[in-house]
Design a protein around this motif. Structure first.
Motif, mmCIF file in Angstrom:
data_model
loop_
_atom_site.group_PDB
_atom_site.id
_atom_site.type_symbol
_atom_site.label_atom_id
_atom_site.label_comp_id
_atom_site.label_asym_id
_atom_site.label_seq_id
_atom_site.Cartn_x
_atom_site.Cartn_y
_atom_site.Cartn_z
ATOM 1 N N ARG A 88 11.676 3.933 4.540
ATOM 2 C CA ARG A 88 12.466 3.276 3.478
ATOM 3 C C ARG A 88 13.623 4.156 3.023
ATOM 4 O O ARG A 88 14.518 3.681 2.352
ATOM 5 N N PHE A 89 13.611 5.449 3.366
ATOM 6 C CA PHE A 89 14.776 6.305 3.106
ATOM 7 C C PHE A 89 15.730 6.326 4.296
ATOM 8 O O PHE A 89 16.726 7.027 4.267
ATOM 9 N N SER B 59 0.819 -1.218 0.000
ATOM 10 C CA SER B 59 0.000 0.000 0.000
ATOM 11 C C SER B 59 0.852 1.267 0.000
ATOM 12 O O SER B 59 0.337 2.360 -0.140
ATOM 13 N N THR B 60 2.170 1.116 0.146
ATOM 14 C CA THR B 60 3.041 2.280 0.153
ATOM 15 C C THR B 60 3.134 2.882 -1.241
ATOM 16 O O THR B 60 3.263 2.155 -2.226
ATOM 17 N N GLU B 61 3.055 4.196 -1.282
ATOM 18 C CA GLU B 61 3.203 4.874 -2.571
ATOM 19 C C GLU B 61 4.682 4.981 -2.890
ATOM 20 O O GLU B 61 5.477 5.386 -2.048
ATOM 21 N N ASN B 62 5.008 4.636 -4.113
ATOM 22 C CA ASN B 62 6.409 4.649 -4.530
ATOM 23 C C ASN B 62 6.758 6.072 -4.934
ATOM 24 O O ASN B 62 6.870 6.400 -6.109
ATOM 25 N N PHE B 63 6.963 6.930 -3.922
ATOM 26 C CA PHE B 63 6.926 8.358 -4.194
ATOM 27 C C PHE B 63 7.946 8.900 -5.202
ATOM 28 O O PHE B 63 7.539 9.405 -6.238
ATOM 29 N N PRO B 64 9.235 8.809 -4.965
ATOM 30 C CA PRO B 64 10.099 9.563 -5.895
ATOM 31 C C PRO B 64 10.043 9.041 -7.324
ATOM 32 O O PRO B 64 10.328 9.778 -8.251
ATOM 33 N N GLU C 104 4.354 14.258 0.390
ATOM 34 C CA GLU C 104 5.344 14.016 -0.666
ATOM 35 C C GLU C 104 6.397 15.111 -0.670
ATOM 36 O O GLU C 104 7.594 14.843 -0.828
ATOM 37 N N ALA C 105 5.933 16.368 -0.467
ATOM 38 C CA ALA C 105 6.870 17.490 -0.460
ATOM 39 C C ALA C 105 7.806 17.396 0.734
ATOM 40 O O ALA C 105 9.000 17.698 0.625
ATOM 41 N N PRO D 38 2.396 3.835 6.993
ATOM 42 C CA PRO D 38 2.686 2.887 5.911
ATOM 43 C C PRO D 38 2.403 3.425 4.514
ATOM 44 O O PRO D 38 3.002 2.980 3.543
ATOM 45 N N ARG D 39 1.517 4.388 4.397
ATOM 46 C CA ARG D 39 1.176 4.859 3.058
ATOM 47 C C ARG D 39 2.345 5.600 2.399
ATOM 48 O O ARG D 39 2.630 5.399 1.218
ATOM 49 N N TYR D 40 3.014 6.453 3.151
ATOM 50 C CA TYR D 40 4.153 7.190 2.581
ATOM 51 C C TYR D 40 5.474 6.556 2.988
ATOM 52 O O TYR D 40 6.394 6.504 2.193
ATOM 53 N N ASP D 41 5.547 6.092 4.224
ATOM 54 C CA ASP D 41 6.648 5.265 4.701
ATOM 55 C C ASP D 41 8.031 5.859 4.430
ATOM 56 O O ASP D 41 8.775 5.397 3.576
ATOM 57 N N LEU E 281 5.655 20.538 -4.989
ATOM 58 C CA LEU E 281 7.034 20.314 -4.536
ATOM 59 C C LEU E 281 7.783 21.646 -4.542
ATOM 60 O O LEU E 281 8.288 22.087 -5.562
ATOM 61 N N LYS F 52 2.651 11.532 -7.806
ATOM 62 C CA LYS F 52 1.207 11.609 -8.020
ATOM 63 C C LYS F 52 0.789 13.052 -8.231
ATOM 64 O O LYS F 52 1.362 13.975 -7.627
ATOM 65 N N MET G 39 8.755 14.644 2.178
ATOM 66 C CA MET G 39 9.727 13.591 1.903
ATOM 67 C C MET G 39 10.810 14.078 0.965
ATOM 68 O O MET G 39 11.998 13.816 1.191
#
Lengths: 147, 147
Positions: B43-44, A18-23, B126-127, B37-40, A103, A27, B129
């Motif tokens: 992982r960085f 469910s994690t968004e693969n951001f970079p 997102e911004a 978990p959605r943005y998580d 951003l 979106k 992150m």
């Protein structure tokens, strides 16, 4: 024997996280998102309504005198903006637009500035009337006598 | 022998310390949603640390109120070098709508140099992150410059 969450476990084993693969996948912001300001200097008429309406005072205006009118510079400081969209709503010419771009990462103050410059032409001056010769003093005197 | 391994580990996992200096809680909620978990953001390699003494990156949100000013200075002094100061939202950058209030003591750059500022009121997760990823790059440069 019963496995209470077996169905759920099997389902999540094969589903995407469910994690968004951001970079990698950026979106798009939802409809109506108020993001970075874009200023269209060609539409602005320098009425100053946006400055009046801005609560944090993020909009500043500098006016310089040039030969054929005023050189007007609008400056939007995104580091002070509340993104309330009032400047866009109150602009009579729709010169300010809040885009979906979100951003806004800056390392110095200058990167957060949005500027726009245009020249507001002064209205054409009326033609100078030719200088009339002064009326002769003798003509004035009989008029006063009539009164 | 383990020196290189430790250095690599330090570079890959930056710990955050979130400092609220009178924020309206909008930015704080967005920062907390970054570790869901959605943005998580983990992982960085980010982790929210409980103490400023464990932190590499300090995320400041809110205009600096007179109550929180001394605490801000004290907290920033406790963070070990190299540190990166991130301003979250418009408030630490310029006090936003609270600018000029009797209980607000100036933007953050009066007390510490801002390395990365994330604009938005509040910024999208997102911004945040993207800003934190930029902060890690700056942290890497600083750490290499210190050697």
């Amino acid at each position: 024997m019963k496995f209470p969450y077996l169905k759920e476990a099997v389902k999540s084993l094969f589903s995407k996280p469910s994690t968004e693969n951001f970079p990698k996948e950026v979106k798009e912001a939802p409809e109506g998102y108020r993001g970075k300001i874009v200023f269209h200097p060609d539409k602005c008429v320098n009425c100053g309504m946006c400055i009046r309406v801005c609560a944090p005072g993020a909009i500043t205006r500098t006016i310089e005198k040039v030969e054929d009118g005023d050189k007007v510079t609008f400056q939007f400081y995104l580091g002070q903006c509340t993104f309330c969209q009032l400047c866009q709503d109150f602009c009579p010419r729709k010169a300010i637009e809040l885009t979906k771009e979100y951003l806004m990462i800056a390392e110095n103050e200058e990167d957060l500035m949005v500027r726009g410059t245009f020249i507001k032409k002064a209205p054409p001056k009326p033609p100078v009337p030719p200088v009339q010769p002064k009326p002769v003093a003798q003509n004035d005197q009989p008029k006063e006598e009539n009164k | 022998m383990f020196e290189k391994l430790i250095q690599k580990g330090l570079e890959k996992s930056a710990w955050l310390y979130h400092l609220n200096t009178g924020s309206c809680n909008g930015c704080d909620i967005e920062l907390v949603s970054v570790i869901t978990p959605r943005y998580d953001a983990e992982r960085f390699g980010f982790k929210i640390a409980g103490s400023p003494r464990h932190a590499d990156i300090i995320v400041v949100s809110g205009p600096i109120t007179s109550q929180s000013r001394d605490r801000l200075i004290r907290t920033l002094a406790q963070v070990p070098e190299p540190k990166v100061v991130v301003s979250l939202g418009s408030c630490p950058r310029s006090c936003n709508v609270f600018n000029g209030s009797y209980c607000v003591e100036g933007p953050l750059d009066k007390y510490a140099p801002i390395d990365v500022s994330i604009a938005g009121c509040p910024p999208k997760p997102e911004a945040i992150m993207a800003g934190l990823v930029r902060a890690v790059e700056i942290l890497k440069e600083k750490r290499r410059a210190m050697k």
